[in-house]
Enzyme design. Structure first.
Site, PDB file in Angstrom:
ATOM      1  CD  GLU A  38      22.628  39.252 -48.736  1.00 43.65           C
ATOM      2  OE1 GLU A  38      22.144  39.503 -47.615  1.00 43.65           O
ATOM      3  OE2 GLU A  38      23.822  39.038 -48.918  1.00 43.65           O
ATOM      4  CB  THR A  40      16.871  33.855 -47.308  1.00 36.55           C
ATOM      5  OG1 THR A  40      18.046  34.352 -46.665  1.00 36.55           O
ATOM      6  CG2 THR A  40      17.238  33.355 -48.684  1.00 36.55           C
ATOM      7  CG  ASP A  41      16.175  38.732 -43.571  1.00 35.49           C
ATOM      8  OD1 ASP A  41      15.624  38.988 -44.663  1.00 35.49           O
ATOM      9  OD2 ASP A  41      16.772  39.597 -42.885  1.00 35.49           O
ATOM     10  N   GLY A 134      25.559  48.594 -47.154  1.00 39.28           N
ATOM     11  CA  GLY A 134      25.181  47.179 -47.085  1.00 39.28           C
ATOM     12  C   GLY A 134      25.827  46.456 -45.917  1.00 39.28           C
ATOM     13  CB  SER A 136      23.857  46.063 -40.875  1.00 38.03           C
ATOM     14  OG  SER A 136      23.333  45.092 -41.675  1.00 38.03           O
ATOM     15  CB  SER A 138      19.962  51.288 -40.539  1.00 34.16           C
ATOM     16  OG  SER A 138      20.297  51.606 -41.828  1.00 34.16           O
ATOM     17  CG  ASP A 182      20.676  43.676 -41.636  1.00 36.38           C
ATOM     18  OD1 ASP A 182      21.047  42.591 -42.125  1.00 36.38           O
ATOM     19  OD2 ASP A 182      20.219  44.603 -42.315  1.00 36.38           O
TER      20      ASP A 182
END
Ligand code: GLA
Length: 401
Positions: A38, A40-41, A134, A136, A138, A182
């Site tokens: 989390e 980290t991307d 949470g 995703s 969007s 995501d």
């Protein structure tokens, strides 16, 4: 099962009722759950998500004029507005659309700027991904639009290119400086598999969820809004850490390049909050690789321990948990059959993910809902989902692109 054909039929009917012709097709784009990795991307690290059996469905047809004619069925709202102008900056144009329409408009803007033929679109959409939880929602909406624009425009693009376009749309039109996880997961999902994704090289590996395990997702029903700034603020703190560490370690380009030992030595040079954020990210990158290893070996207890440790780090170092998420994780831990639990996604509310013994999963889900309700007075939504297939364009009844 990844597709929901009754939902598709319903949406086609709604489209036809409104526009007096069937849609050219339906784009389906799933939400995702992240097993670990989390925040980290955007630090060029690793993430470990899976697409889920909840999707955004967008029934769409092309329009001859550069117009977006959209109806959001779940919100009971609709708009008819000009397509964004790719030669003009995003910010002032984004404000012309209601928040829910910015995702579609933003994707059109990014694709048009990259030279793709993007024509006007008439669409009706609906989502089984809970909004702001949470999972995703969007990204799923962006990916549904990108999938529709691509199918209707007749051009080629790889799934990774579409994911990147959607990420840019979120930056430009929604103002959230998200990473790629995501949008990547919504496009690359694979039934039965989690995806270990290297956000620097953009390489990924599919790793099966062991047959004796189930994924249980629990929605605290506390809603987050990433636009509120906590997310971008964390990202800036991570960038600040990189700037300071790169002075003495020029090989550091992102927190991915930082080791625990390096952080220990340099800790005095970092402001407290910045050090805590960096500690989380560095530890989380390690945990993500270890968790992928554990699942490859089918070692569920070790995988579960890594999830608990990930949650503690998000709570104490990265500080994106809320009491309801902590309550859900503690409740999960106390119920037989739970290997591990943690908040999933950005945090600030939303969902937890639990890795659970398959045979006990139904009883576990029920017990979790009861415990959470008893502790908070909020009825949660608890769902079991297998990892699902990524986005698709369904071109007329039963045919897949
Ligand atoms: C949100 C962002 C992702 C990622 C997660 C946290 O979901 O969109 O890019 O940063 O938060 O891991």
């Amino acid at each position: 099962m990844t597709r929901d054909q009754s939902r598709e039929a319903q949406l086609s009917a709604a489209f036809e009722e409104r526009f007096h012709a069937p849609p050219a097709g339906i784009a389906r784009a799933p939400g995702r759950v992240n097993l670990i990795g989390e925040h980290t991307d955007f630090n060029e690290g690793w993430v470990f998500p899976a697409a889920i059996e909840r999707s955004v469905y967008l029934a769409a047809s092309p329009l001859p004029d550069p117009v977006l004619e959209l109806a959001a069925l779940d919100l009971n709202e609709e708009i008819t507005l000009p397509m964004p102008d790719p030669s003009k900056p995003a910010e002032e144009q984004a404000r012309a659309y209601p928040a829910w329409a910015r995702y579609g408009a933003g994707v059109a803007w990014v694709l048009a700027r990259s030279g793709r033929a993007v024509q006007g679109l008439r669409g009706v959409f609906s989502s089984t991904v809970p909004i702001g939880s949470g999972l995703s929602s969007s990204a799923a909406l962006e990916v549904a639009f990108a999938t529709a624009f691509k199918a209707l425009g007749g051009w080629e693009a790889s799934r990774m290119e579409l994911a990147q376009a959607c990420q840019q749309a979120e930056h430009a039109f929604a103002g959230v400086k998200c990473g790629l996880m995501d949008q990547f997961a919504s496009l690359h999902g694979k039934e039965g598999f989690a995806l270990l994704f290297d956000c620097r090289t953009l390489e990924f590996e599919t790793i099966p969820i062991p047959a004796q395990a189930a994924l249980v997702i629990a929605d605290t029903r506390v809603r987050h809004k990433l636009e509120d700034g906590g997310y971008n603020e964390r990202r800036e703190q991570c960038e600040q850490a990189v700037k300071i560490l790169a002075r003495t370690h020029p090989q550091v380009r992102a927190l991915r390049d930082v080791t625990t030992a390096m952080l220990r030595i340099e800790s005095a040079s970092l402001p407290d909050l910045v050090r805590m954020r960096a500690e989380h990210v560095v530890g989380e990158c390690e945990r993500t690789l270890l968790m992928a290893d554990a699942l490859r070996r089918g070692d569920l207890p070790s995988a579960g321990e890594l999830m608990y440790a990930g949650h503690a780090s998000l709570r104490d170092l990265y500080q994106v948990s809320v009491p309801e998420l902590d309550t859900m994780v503690a409740a999960a831990k106390s119920i037989p059959g739970c290997y591990g639990a943690r908040l999933t996604g950005a945090g600030f509310g939303g969902c937890t993910i639990q890795l659970v013994e398959r045979e006990k999963a139904e009883a576990f889900a029920e017990a979790l809902a009861t415990k959470y309700f008893d502790a908070t007075g909020i009825p949660p939504e608890v769902l079991l989902s297998r990892p699902a297939e990524g986005a698709e364009w369904i071109n007329g009844p039963g045919k897949k692109e």
